[in-house]
Design an enzyme around this catalytic site. Sequence first.
Site, PDB file in Angstrom:
ATOM      1  N   LYS A 178       0.847  -1.200   0.000  1.00 12.28           N
ATOM      2  CA  LYS A 178       0.000   0.000   0.000  1.00 12.28           C
ATOM      3  C   LYS A 178       0.879   1.245   0.000  1.00 12.28           C
ATOM      4  O   LYS A 178       1.539   1.570   0.979  1.00 12.28           O
ATOM      5  CB  LYS A 178      -0.922   0.051   1.220  1.00 12.28           C
ATOM      6  N   GLU A 253      10.494   1.697   9.804  1.00 15.58           N
ATOM      7  CA  GLU A 253      11.530   2.694   9.488  1.00 15.58           C
ATOM      8  C   GLU A 253      10.857   4.045   9.651  1.00 15.58           C
ATOM      9  O   GLU A 253       9.942   4.378   8.892  1.00 15.58           O
ATOM     10  CB  GLU A 253      12.000   2.533   8.036  1.00 15.58           C
ATOM     11  N   CYS A 287      14.076  10.981   5.389  1.00 16.41           N
ATOM     12  CA  CYS A 287      14.145  10.608   6.800  1.00 16.41           C
ATOM     13  C   CYS A 287      15.544  10.824   7.353  1.00 16.41           C
ATOM     14  O   CYS A 287      15.715  11.028   8.540  1.00 16.41           O
ATOM     15  CB  CYS A 287      13.733   9.154   6.946  1.00 16.41           C
ATOM     16  N   GLU A 388      10.942  16.551  13.949  1.00 18.37           N
ATOM     17  CA  GLU A 388      11.215  16.374  12.518  1.00 18.37           C
ATOM     18  C   GLU A 388      10.352  17.337  11.698  1.00 18.37           C
ATOM     19  O   GLU A 388       9.130  17.346  11.819  1.00 18.37           O
ATOM     20  CB  GLU A 388      10.903  14.930  12.114  1.00 18.37           C
TER      21      GLU A 388
HETATM   22  P1  NAP Z   1       2.945   8.719   7.139  1.00 17.71           P
HETATM   23  O1  NAP Z   1       1.940   9.778   7.102  1.00 17.71           O
HETATM   24  O2  NAP Z   1       3.268   8.077   8.425  1.00 17.71           O
HETATM   25  O3  NAP Z   1       2.464   7.633   6.072  1.00 17.71           O
HETATM   26  C1  NAP Z   1       3.228   6.490   5.753  1.00 17.71           C
HETATM   27  C2  NAP Z   1       2.302   5.445   5.179  1.00 17.71           C
HETATM   28  O4  NAP Z   1       1.417   4.998   6.204  1.00 17.71           O
HETATM   29  C3  NAP Z   1       1.412   5.958   4.047  1.00 17.71           C
HETATM   30  O5  NAP Z   1       1.219   4.948   3.099  1.00 17.71           O
HETATM   31  C4  NAP Z   1       0.122   6.251   4.788  1.00 17.71           C
HETATM   32  O6  NAP Z   1      -0.995   6.275   3.950  1.00 17.71           O
HETATM   33  C5  NAP Z   1       0.077   5.083   5.751  1.00 17.71           C
HETATM   34  N1  NAP Z   1      -0.807   5.257   6.895  1.00 17.71           N
HETATM   35  C6  NAP Z   1      -1.295   6.402   7.427  1.00 17.71           C
HETATM   36  N2  NAP Z   1      -2.088   6.128   8.483  1.00 17.71           N
HETATM   37  C7  NAP Z   1      -2.096   4.775   8.625  1.00 17.71           C
HETATM   38  C8  NAP Z   1      -2.719   3.875   9.551  1.00 17.71           C
HETATM   39  N3  NAP Z   1      -3.511   4.302  10.544  1.00 17.71           N
HETATM   40  N4  NAP Z   1      -2.494   2.559   9.400  1.00 17.71           N
HETATM   41  C9  NAP Z   1      -1.694   2.088   8.416  1.00 17.71           C
HETATM   42  N5  NAP Z   1      -1.089   2.893   7.510  1.00 17.71           N
HETATM   43  C10 NAP Z   1      -1.278   4.224   7.618  1.00 17.71           C
HETATM   44  O7  NAP Z   1       4.351   9.199   6.564  1.00 17.71           O
HETATM   45  P2  NAP Z   1       4.587  10.073   5.260  1.00 17.71           P
HETATM   46  O8  NAP Z   1       4.131  11.449   5.602  1.00 17.71           O
HETATM   47  O9  NAP Z   1       4.037   9.397   4.065  1.00 17.71           O
HETATM   48  O10 NAP Z   1       6.175  10.027   5.131  1.00 17.71           O
HETATM   49  C11 NAP Z   1       6.999  10.867   5.830  1.00 17.71           C
HETATM   50  C12 NAP Z   1       7.603  10.182   7.032  1.00 17.71           C
HETATM   51  O11 NAP Z   1       8.241   8.981   6.636  1.00 17.71           O
HETATM   52  C13 NAP Z   1       8.663  11.000   7.703  1.00 17.71           C
HETATM   53  O12 NAP Z   1       8.483  11.003   9.102  1.00 17.71           O
HETATM   54  C14 NAP Z   1       9.959  10.306   7.361  1.00 17.71           C
HETATM   55  O13 NAP Z   1      10.996  10.488   8.255  1.00 17.71           O
HETATM   56  C15 NAP Z   1       9.519   8.905   7.259  1.00 17.71           C
HETATM   57  N6  NAP Z   1      10.425   8.139   6.393  1.00 17.71           N
HETATM   58  C16 NAP Z   1      11.256   7.254   6.966  1.00 17.71           C
HETATM   59  C17 NAP Z   1      12.153   6.549   6.193  1.00 17.71           C
HETATM   60  C18 NAP Z   1      13.080   5.543   6.818  1.00 17.71           C
HETATM   61  O14 NAP Z   1      13.554   4.679   6.102  1.00 17.71           O
HETATM   62  N7  NAP Z   1      13.360   5.599   8.094  1.00 17.71           N
HETATM   63  C19 NAP Z   1      12.192   6.743   4.824  1.00 17.71           C
HETATM   64  C20 NAP Z   1      11.323   7.673   4.267  1.00 17.71           C
HETATM   65  C21 NAP Z   1      10.431   8.360   5.076  1.00 17.71           C
HETATM   66  P3  NAP Z   1      -1.586   7.714   3.501  1.00 17.71           P
HETATM   67  O15 NAP Z   1      -0.499   8.426   2.802  1.00 17.71           O
HETATM   68  O16 NAP Z   1      -2.678   7.325   2.625  1.00 17.71           O
HETATM   69  O17 NAP Z   1      -2.027   8.404   4.762  1.00 17.71           O
END
Ligand code: NAP
Length: 495
Positions: A178, A253, A287, A388
């Site tokens: 997803k 992650e 990230c 962050e």
């Molecule tokens: P996010 O809002 O946490 O979303 C990540 C994924 O989770 C999306 O597919 C999102 O879908 C889904 N999601 C949201 N609510 C959920 C729930 N209740 N249950 C299951 N899945 C759910 O993060 P983002 O804004 O897309 O990405 C930015 C973040 O990712 C930053 O904090 C960054 O640091 C982190 N990141 C970490 C790494 C690493 O390797 N450590 C790499 C890249 C990014 P929707 O988009 O449809 O809400």
Amino acid sequence: MSDIQKYKMLIDGKRVDASGGETFESMNPFTGKTWAVMPRGTREDADRAVAAAKKAFTSGEWPKLTATQRGHLLRKLGDLVAEHAESLAATEVRDNGKLLAEMGMQLKYVPQWYYYFGGLADKIEGAVTPIDKPEHFHYTRHEPLGVVAAITPWNSPLLLAAWKLAPALAAGNTIVLKPSEFTSASSLEYAALFEKAGFPPGVINVVTGYGHEIGAALTEHPDVDKITFTGGPETGKRVYATGASQLKRVSLELGGKSPNIVFDDCDMDNAVKGAISGIFAATGQTCIAGSRLLVQESIHDEFVEKLVTMARTAKMGDPMLMDTQVGPVTTVPQYEKILSYIDIAKGEGAEVRLGGAKATRAECGNGYFVEPTVFTGVNNAMRIAQEEVFGPVLSVIPFKDEEEAIQIGNDVVYGLAAGVWTQSIRRSFIMAEKLRAGSVWVNTYRAVSYMAPFGGYKQSGVGRENGQDAILEYMQTKSVWMSYATETANPFIMR
Ligand code: NAP
């Protein structure tokens, strides 16, 4: 509306709409316009996809394949990704606004994950144990877990999907992927390659929709054996709690607030470039962004001057142009979040040395751009140093000596990455040991590889991706005991 592309999900080898027939729009962050519509998957679609993945795991072609045959399929998928790298990269840029220059390189690199883990598939060996029980033979088997729900964020959709899919498939699992609602298109285009590569239907399914709807439904599903998640810390904690309630395997992650530490014995020109790539590459939406720049007091003013001079030259604009250096912010909520953190930092007393506002340059058009921003006078207790931002906002924090650099560097809840700029070998080793982060870069920054384990200390995550051990995150070990005794022992005594 005629230019708008309509996508379908992939469930059990078939292209399908959402069960409710609903869709949602995807916006191009450079033009600010809708360019595609995606199925808004429901709980029912999560059920369909998990059922397909479970069926593919337990029956049909997939479980009959040898590990070597799985490896062939993965390598074929890698070849297909290489063939389609350009068009997949262009789709990602349309969706997330990152630079074509970066996404193009990234997509050309993605096949390596499939080649590496494809090669590893038939090298996961169990052991024969010199067991301490007489007339017994004992060995171990590494077996796949079952259905893996892979949830990815919007910043590097296909790269981060490869980090999960390649080891999970090499291990013999089946997948429901997803992607983020903001960047679903590339994963749906990618889905066309699975069938071409020869994966049986249901082995890899791709569903789209909102995280709180279909994302949550997947994590709650009793037939999902493992969740592998990349995203923000708050969502990560929710996913972890849901997984824990059913004792699922979960790897996470998450975010970071990584220190990029510059000592006065560094090569200053290189360190300036490293500091800039650490925070302004990908518009700070990584990230591993080096969002806290720790600079030794003795060179602080000179270093900041050089940094600001170089950062000021960054060319903003259309991410499809190869000479653009800073693109738009991917999503509207993220854009608003970055601007609000800029206000928070100003309110906390940090001094704006560069940027500090939305970008209104002509070449930014109607896109969601934020000026590359440098704050000085930051102390590590401020919110701008602790939380962050995920945008092009750098906090410069002075330090006196090694001890203080380590103390400040580690003084956040995160521990994803850290950078160190020094010419001293002794100092390099000390910093690499003392910094509590999953990746430490010395005189370089933002390097990642399929071969190098990646993951977080502290609240930056659970588990590791990449490197040989990553495949074991998708396997479990079985202990097999066989007796060749002629007589079964006393049943009332444990052996
Ligand atoms: P996010 O809002 O946490 O979303 C990540 C994924 O989770 C999306 O597919 C999102 O879908 C889904 N999601 C949201 N609510 C959920 C729930 N209740 N249950 C299951 N899945 C759910 O993060 P983002 O804004 O897309 O990405 C930015 C973040 O990712 C930053 O904090 C960054 O640091 C982190 N990141 C970490 C790494 C690493 O390797 N450590 C790499 C890249 C990014 P929707 O988009 O449809 O809400």
